[in-house]
Design a protein around this motif. Sequence first.
Motif, PDB file in Angstrom:
ATOM      1  N   LEU A  38       0.824  -1.211   0.000  1.00  0.00           N
ATOM      2  CA  LEU A  38       0.000   0.000   0.000  1.00  0.00           C
ATOM      3  C   LEU A  38       0.858   1.260   0.000  1.00  0.00           C
ATOM      4  N   PHE A  40       3.999   1.640  -1.124  1.00  0.00           N
ATOM      5  CA  PHE A  40       5.008   1.844  -2.174  1.00  0.00           C
ATOM      6  C   PHE A  40       4.635   1.390  -3.585  1.00  0.00           C
ATOM      7  N   ALA A  41       3.722   0.442  -3.731  1.00  0.00           N
ATOM      8  CA  ALA A  41       3.425  -0.070  -5.073  1.00  0.00           C
ATOM      9  C   ALA A  41       2.675   0.981  -5.888  1.00  0.00           C
ATOM     10  N   LYS A  42       2.866   0.921  -7.191  1.00  0.00           N
ATOM     11  CA  LYS A  42       2.257   1.925  -8.070  1.00  0.00           C
ATOM     12  C   LYS A  42       1.193   1.280  -8.971  1.00  0.00           C
ATOM     13  N   PRO A  43       0.172   2.074  -9.343  1.00  0.00           N
ATOM     14  CA  PRO A  43      -0.877   1.557 -10.226  1.00  0.00           C
ATOM     15  C   PRO A  43      -0.282   0.998 -11.519  1.00  0.00           C
ATOM     16  N   ASP A  61      -6.687  -4.374  -5.690  1.00  0.00           N
ATOM     17  CA  ASP A  61      -7.830  -3.602  -6.173  1.00  0.00           C
ATOM     18  C   ASP A  61      -7.701  -2.140  -5.758  1.00  0.00           C
ATOM     19  N   ILE A  62      -7.409  -1.926  -4.477  1.00  0.00           N
ATOM     20  CA  ILE A  62      -7.294  -0.555  -3.954  1.00  0.00           C
ATOM     21  C   ILE A  62      -6.250   0.235  -4.746  1.00  0.00           C
ATOM     22  N   LEU A  63      -5.186  -0.423  -5.152  1.00  0.00           N
ATOM     23  CA  LEU A  63      -4.066   0.267  -5.804  1.00  0.00           C
ATOM     24  C   LEU A  63      -4.115   0.228  -7.328  1.00  0.00           C
ATOM     25  N   ASP A  64      -5.137  -0.396  -7.899  1.00  0.00           N
ATOM     26  CA  ASP A  64      -5.164  -0.598  -9.354  1.00  0.00           C
ATOM     27  C   ASP A  64      -3.914  -1.310  -9.858  1.00  0.00           C
TER      28      ASP A  64
ATOM     29  N   SER B  32     -13.209  -0.891  -0.944  1.00  0.00           N
ATOM     30  CA  SER B  32     -13.431  -1.180  -2.363  1.00  0.00           C
ATOM     31  C   SER B  32     -14.640  -0.414  -2.892  1.00  0.00           C
ATOM     32  N   LYS B  35     -13.930   3.215  -3.234  1.00  0.00           N
ATOM     33  CA  LYS B  35     -13.114   3.470  -4.419  1.00  0.00           C
ATOM     34  C   LYS B  35     -13.981   3.540  -5.683  1.00  0.00           C
ATOM     35  N   ARG B  49      -7.053   7.092  -5.122  1.00  0.00           N
ATOM     36  CA  ARG B  49      -6.097   6.149  -4.580  1.00  0.00           C
ATOM     37  C   ARG B  49      -5.808   6.417  -3.104  1.00  0.00           C
ATOM     38  N   ALA B  52      -9.016   5.624  -0.998  1.00  0.00           N
ATOM     39  CA  ALA B  52      -9.262   4.184  -0.901  1.00  0.00           C
ATOM     40  C   ALA B  52      -8.247   3.553   0.050  1.00  0.00           C
ATOM     41  N   LEU B  53      -7.008   4.006  -0.044  1.00  0.00           N
ATOM     42  CA  LEU B  53      -5.930   3.465   0.781  1.00  0.00           C
ATOM     43  C   LEU B  53      -6.140   3.751   2.274  1.00  0.00           C
ATOM     44  N   GLU B  57      -6.803   0.795   5.173  1.00  0.00           N
ATOM     45  CA  GLU B  57      -6.021   0.555   6.403  1.00  0.00           C
ATOM     46  C   GLU B  57      -6.901   0.765   7.644  1.00  0.00           C
ATOM     47  N   ASN B 122       0.753   4.814   7.378  1.00  0.00           N
ATOM     48  CA  ASN B 122       0.255   4.921   6.009  1.00  0.00           C
ATOM     49  C   ASN B 122      -0.930   5.881   5.937  1.00  0.00           C
TER      50      ASN B 122
END
Lengths: 124, 152
Positions: A38, A40-43, A61-64, B32, B35, B49, B52-53, B57, B122
């Motif tokens: 969550l 660090f990863a990119k879409p 899903d949240i991050l595409d 979800s 989002k 983004r 949703a993030l 969390e 986060n």
Amino acid sequence: MTLNDVAELLDAEVLAGHDQLEMEVKTGFGADLMSDVLAFAKPGSLLLTGLTNPQVVRTADILDIAAIIMVRGKRPVPEAIQLAKEIKIPVLSTRLILFETIGRLYEKGMRGCIERVDNSFGRP
Amino acid sequence: MITVLDVHEKPIFESSYTVQGGNFDEAGKVASQIKVILKKLGLQTDVVRKAALVAYESEINIVSYARKGTINISITPQRVKIETIDEGHGIPDIELAMQEGYSTADAKIREMGFGAGMGLCNIKKFSDQFQITSEIGIGTHLKMIILIENGA
Ligand SMILES: Nc1ncnc2c1ncn2[C@@H]1O[C@H](COP(=O)(O)OP(=O)(O)O)[C@@H](O)[C@H]1O
Ligand SMILES: [Mg+2]
């Protein structure tokens, strides 16, 4: 490269998203900690992980995230596959270990979605 | 400081969701849904983004640490506000809980890929404004605001 190329390169089994294998992927992120994913990863990146529960799919899903690659022969619980199909996120499973998986992808030109993390939070 | 942004603004969307503590199978469902709504409203992808993030969390924390909780979302042209209010044992030391790496998570939570003590960090990192209050034996209340640049 396409997901089809990825599947072939990793000798991976496609568990969800058979109809999405033409998708182009250029970057990836590997971790077993979803909070790290969550952060660090990119879409549009591949997510390489050894976790197999539905939370992996939720996180993607949240991050595409473009697609999930489960490494070390891990097979997801049926609920995770079901969810991936609903959300339309391809899931591939390879018996390669994480190191080997990433090495093969890197060799073919795939790169990390970021090279390094900044030290903007938490760390001294 | 968060309330300043709330005055004189009519929400273009408002909704409220219930989250059951301990229901790990459903954890993340509300985030979800949020989002999907934000996307449909046509908000910028980074706003979607971030919202949703932080919702995710927070939802994981309710499922992990509280009996039950509510997630409220309210959107105005200027900002997305997400509020979570839970009933649970609360957080005895908020400063400690906010530290990266501090966690009381059990094996079940770690199996899901959480419980490394990064959740609240986060949430703070991806919110433009963040507020946390907690009362022992009562519950925890988070307020997160994500600003929408130049309006929606
Ligand atoms: N809603 C909550 N109710 C009670 N305790 C909480 C809540 N949210 C967080 N905590 C406490 O704060 C700690 C840190 O939370 P967090 O940063 O999300 O990391 P993690 O969930 O990985 O432990 C948790 O381990 C828990 O002890
Ligand atoms: Mg957490």
